[in-house]
Design a protein around this motif. Structure first.
Motif, PDB file in Angstrom:
ATOM      1  N   MET A   1      31.444  76.549  29.379  1.00  0.00           N
ATOM      2  CA  MET A   1      30.237  75.904  28.909  1.00  0.00           C
ATOM      3  C   MET A   1      30.559  75.087  27.673  1.00  0.00           C
ATOM      4  O   MET A   1      31.440  75.417  26.906  1.00  0.00           O
ATOM      5  CB  MET A   1      29.179  76.942  28.599  1.00  0.00           C
ATOM      6  CG  MET A   1      27.937  76.338  28.056  1.00  0.00           C
ATOM      7  SD  MET A   1      26.559  77.365  28.478  1.00  0.00           S
ATOM      8  CE  MET A   1      25.366  76.622  27.441  1.00  0.00           C
ATOM      9  N   VAL A   2      29.803  74.042  27.449  1.00  0.00           N
ATOM     10  CA  VAL A   2      30.002  73.158  26.309  1.00  0.00           C
ATOM     11  C   VAL A   2      29.472  73.844  25.062  1.00  0.00           C
ATOM     12  O   VAL A   2      28.397  74.430  25.080  1.00  0.00           O
ATOM     13  CB  VAL A   2      29.261  71.826  26.545  1.00  0.00           C
ATOM     14  CG1 VAL A   2      29.401  70.919  25.364  1.00  0.00           C
ATOM     15  CG2 VAL A   2      29.791  71.157  27.795  1.00  0.00           C
ATOM     16  N   PRO A   3      30.229  73.783  23.957  1.00  0.00           N
ATOM     17  CA  PRO A   3      29.770  74.426  22.723  1.00  0.00           C
ATOM     18  C   PRO A   3      28.444  73.847  22.244  1.00  0.00           C
ATOM     19  O   PRO A   3      28.053  72.762  22.643  1.00  0.00           O
ATOM     20  CB  PRO A   3      30.884  74.115  21.721  1.00  0.00           C
ATOM     21  CG  PRO A   3      31.988  73.522  22.481  1.00  0.00           C
ATOM     22  CD  PRO A   3      31.492  73.122  23.819  1.00  0.00           C
ATOM     23  N   VAL A  26      28.096  66.007  37.367  1.00  0.00           N
ATOM     24  CA  VAL A  26      28.310  66.253  35.939  1.00  0.00           C
ATOM     25  C   VAL A  26      27.967  67.698  35.589  1.00  0.00           C
ATOM     26  O   VAL A  26      28.704  68.360  34.855  1.00  0.00           O
ATOM     27  CB  VAL A  26      27.489  65.263  35.086  1.00  0.00           C
ATOM     28  CG1 VAL A  26      27.642  65.573  33.603  1.00  0.00           C
ATOM     29  CG2 VAL A  26      27.914  63.830  35.378  1.00  0.00           C
ATOM     30  N   ALA A  27      26.860  68.192  36.128  1.00  0.00           N
ATOM     31  CA  ALA A  27      26.451  69.572  35.848  1.00  0.00           C
ATOM     32  C   ALA A  27      27.526  70.565  36.286  1.00  0.00           C
ATOM     33  O   ALA A  27      27.812  71.532  35.582  1.00  0.00           O
ATOM     34  CB  ALA A  27      25.124  69.876  36.536  1.00  0.00           C
ATOM     35  N   ARG A  28      28.141  70.319  37.458  1.00  0.00           N
ATOM     36  CA  ARG A  28      29.219  71.210  37.923  1.00  0.00           C
ATOM     37  C   ARG A  28      30.400  71.172  36.959  1.00  0.00           C
ATOM     38  O   ARG A  28      30.978  72.212  36.638  1.00  0.00           O
ATOM     39  CB  ARG A  28      29.665  70.818  39.325  1.00  0.00           C
ATOM     40  CG  ARG A  28      28.822  71.431  40.416  1.00  0.00           C
ATOM     41  CD  ARG A  28      29.423  71.243  41.796  1.00  0.00           C
ATOM     42  NE  ARG A  28      29.536  69.832  42.183  1.00  0.00           N
ATOM     43  CZ  ARG A  28      28.544  69.086  42.640  1.00  0.00           C
ATOM     44  NH1 ARG A  28      27.337  69.604  42.752  1.00  0.00           N
ATOM     45  NH2 ARG A  28      28.731  67.833  42.982  1.00  0.00           N
ATOM     46  N   LEU A  29      30.775  69.976  36.510  1.00  0.00           N
ATOM     47  CA  LEU A  29      31.916  69.862  35.605  1.00  0.00           C
ATOM     48  C   LEU A  29      31.647  70.535  34.256  1.00  0.00           C
ATOM     49  O   LEU A  29      32.533  71.155  33.677  1.00  0.00           O
ATOM     50  CB  LEU A  29      32.279  68.396  35.376  1.00  0.00           C
ATOM     51  CG  LEU A  29      32.973  67.692  36.526  1.00  0.00           C
ATOM     52  CD1 LEU A  29      33.101  66.202  36.229  1.00  0.00           C
ATOM     53  CD2 LEU A  29      34.347  68.287  36.767  1.00  0.00           C
ATOM     54  N   LEU A  30      30.415  70.388  33.763  1.00  0.00           N
ATOM     55  CA  LEU A  30      30.074  70.975  32.467  1.00  0.00           C
ATOM     56  C   LEU A  30      29.608  72.420  32.588  1.00  0.00           C
ATOM     57  O   LEU A  30      29.355  73.080  31.587  1.00  0.00           O
ATOM     58  CB  LEU A  30      28.978  70.139  31.786  1.00  0.00           C
ATOM     59  CG  LEU A  30      29.349  68.700  31.452  1.00  0.00           C
ATOM     60  CD1 LEU A  30      28.174  67.990  30.779  1.00  0.00           C
ATOM     61  CD2 LEU A  30      30.582  68.629  30.571  1.00  0.00           C
ATOM     62  N   ARG A  31      29.477  72.882  33.828  1.00  0.00           N
ATOM     63  CA  ARG A  31      29.059  74.257  34.108  1.00  0.00           C
ATOM     64  C   ARG A  31      27.698  74.578  33.499  1.00  0.00           C
ATOM     65  O   ARG A  31      27.519  75.591  32.812  1.00  0.00           O
ATOM     66  CB  ARG A  31      30.122  75.254  33.646  1.00  0.00           C
ATOM     67  CG  ARG A  31      31.417  75.056  34.399  1.00  0.00           C
ATOM     68  CD  ARG A  31      32.466  76.005  33.969  1.00  0.00           C
ATOM     69  NE  ARG A  31      33.694  75.663  34.685  1.00  0.00           N
ATOM     70  CZ  ARG A  31      34.818  76.303  34.560  1.00  0.00           C
ATOM     71  NH1 ARG A  31      34.891  77.333  33.753  1.00  0.00           N
ATOM     72  NH2 ARG A  31      35.877  75.933  35.235  1.00  0.00           N
ATOM     73  N   GLY A  71      37.680  70.868  25.161  1.00  0.00           N
ATOM     74  CA  GLY A  71      38.949  71.498  25.490  1.00  0.00           C
ATOM     75  C   GLY A  71      39.062  71.891  26.949  1.00  0.00           C
ATOM     76  O   GLY A  71      39.812  72.792  27.299  1.00  0.00           O
ATOM     77  N   THR A  72      38.334  71.199  27.821  1.00  0.00           N
ATOM     78  CA  THR A  72      38.345  71.486  29.246  1.00  0.00           C
ATOM     79  C   THR A  72      39.005  70.330  29.988  1.00  0.00           C
ATOM     80  O   THR A  72      38.763  69.178  29.676  1.00  0.00           O
ATOM     81  CB  THR A  72      36.906  71.667  29.777  1.00  0.00           C
ATOM     82  OG1 THR A  72      36.267  72.658  28.983  1.00  0.00           O
ATOM     83  CG2 THR A  72      36.902  72.097  31.218  1.00  0.00           C
ATOM     84  N   ASP A  73      39.804  70.638  30.969  1.00  0.00           N
ATOM     85  CA  ASP A  73      40.461  69.621  31.778  1.00  0.00           C
ATOM     86  C   ASP A  73      39.452  69.015  32.748  1.00  0.00           C
ATOM     87  O   ASP A  73      38.843  69.742  33.523  1.00  0.00           O
ATOM     88  CB  ASP A  73      41.618  70.264  32.556  1.00  0.00           C
ATOM     89  CG  ASP A  73      42.493  69.243  33.232  1.00  0.00           C
ATOM     90  OD1 ASP A  73      42.225  68.035  33.112  1.00  0.00           O
ATOM     91  OD2 ASP A  73      43.463  69.660  33.876  1.00  0.00           O
ATOM     92  N   PRO A  74      39.254  67.664  32.751  1.00  0.00           N
ATOM     93  CA  PRO A  74      38.229  67.038  33.583  1.00  0.00           C
ATOM     94  C   PRO A  74      38.585  66.854  35.040  1.00  0.00           C
ATOM     95  O   PRO A  74      38.221  65.879  35.650  1.00  0.00           O
ATOM     96  CB  PRO A  74      38.021  65.700  32.890  1.00  0.00           C
ATOM     97  CG  PRO A  74      39.334  65.374  32.306  1.00  0.00           C
ATOM     98  CD  PRO A  74      39.909  66.719  31.883  1.00  0.00           C
ATOM     99  N   ARG A  75      39.278  67.742  35.645  1.00  0.00           N
ATOM    100  CA  ARG A  75      39.648  67.594  37.064  1.00  0.00           C
ATOM    101  C   ARG A  75      38.459  67.683  37.893  1.00  0.00           C
ATOM    102  O   ARG A  75      37.881  68.054  38.605  1.00  0.00           O
ATOM    103  CB  ARG A  75      40.670  68.640  37.454  1.00  0.00           C
ATOM    104  CG  ARG A  75      41.984  68.365  36.838  1.00  0.00           C
ATOM    105  CD  ARG A  75      42.992  69.352  37.334  1.00  0.00           C
ATOM    106  NE  ARG A  75      43.975  69.525  36.287  1.00  0.00           N
ATOM    107  CZ  ARG A  75      44.906  70.407  36.316  1.00  0.00           C
ATOM    108  NH1 ARG A  75      45.014  71.240  37.294  1.00  0.00           N
ATOM    109  NH2 ARG A  75      45.758  70.501  35.332  1.00  0.00           N
TER     110      ARG A  75
END
Length: 75
Positions: A1-3, A26-31, A71-75
């Motif tokens: 999750m994004v801080p 986008v929601a999936r990538l940012l969880r 700090g998350t890899d954008p794959r």
């Protein structure tokens, strides 16, 4: 999750080479839930593009910058 921080970033001028992403992608990538993403967009915490029908899209470069900051890899 994004801080718990503001998700805005300085992003270079966009051209046609910066594809738009759907809220679901986008929601999936940012969880996060898509409703949360929409709330962030309405508050200005994340930049979005409003389409004529009222739908939102997000530039891939903005999402990549957020993921890099978190700090998350954008794959």
């Amino acid at each position: 999750m994004v801080p718990d921080q503001v998700l805005t970033t300085s992003v270079p001028v966009h051209g046609d080479d910066d594809p738009l992403m759907t809220p679901g992608e986008v929601a999936r990538l940012l969880r996060v839930d898509p409703v949360t993403l929409g709330r962030w967009a309405r508050s200005g915490a994340i930049a979005s593009v409003a389409l004529p029908g009222g739908h939102r899209r997000y530039r891939r470069s903005v999402v990549a910058a957020i993921l890099a900051t978190a700090g998350t890899d954008p794959r």
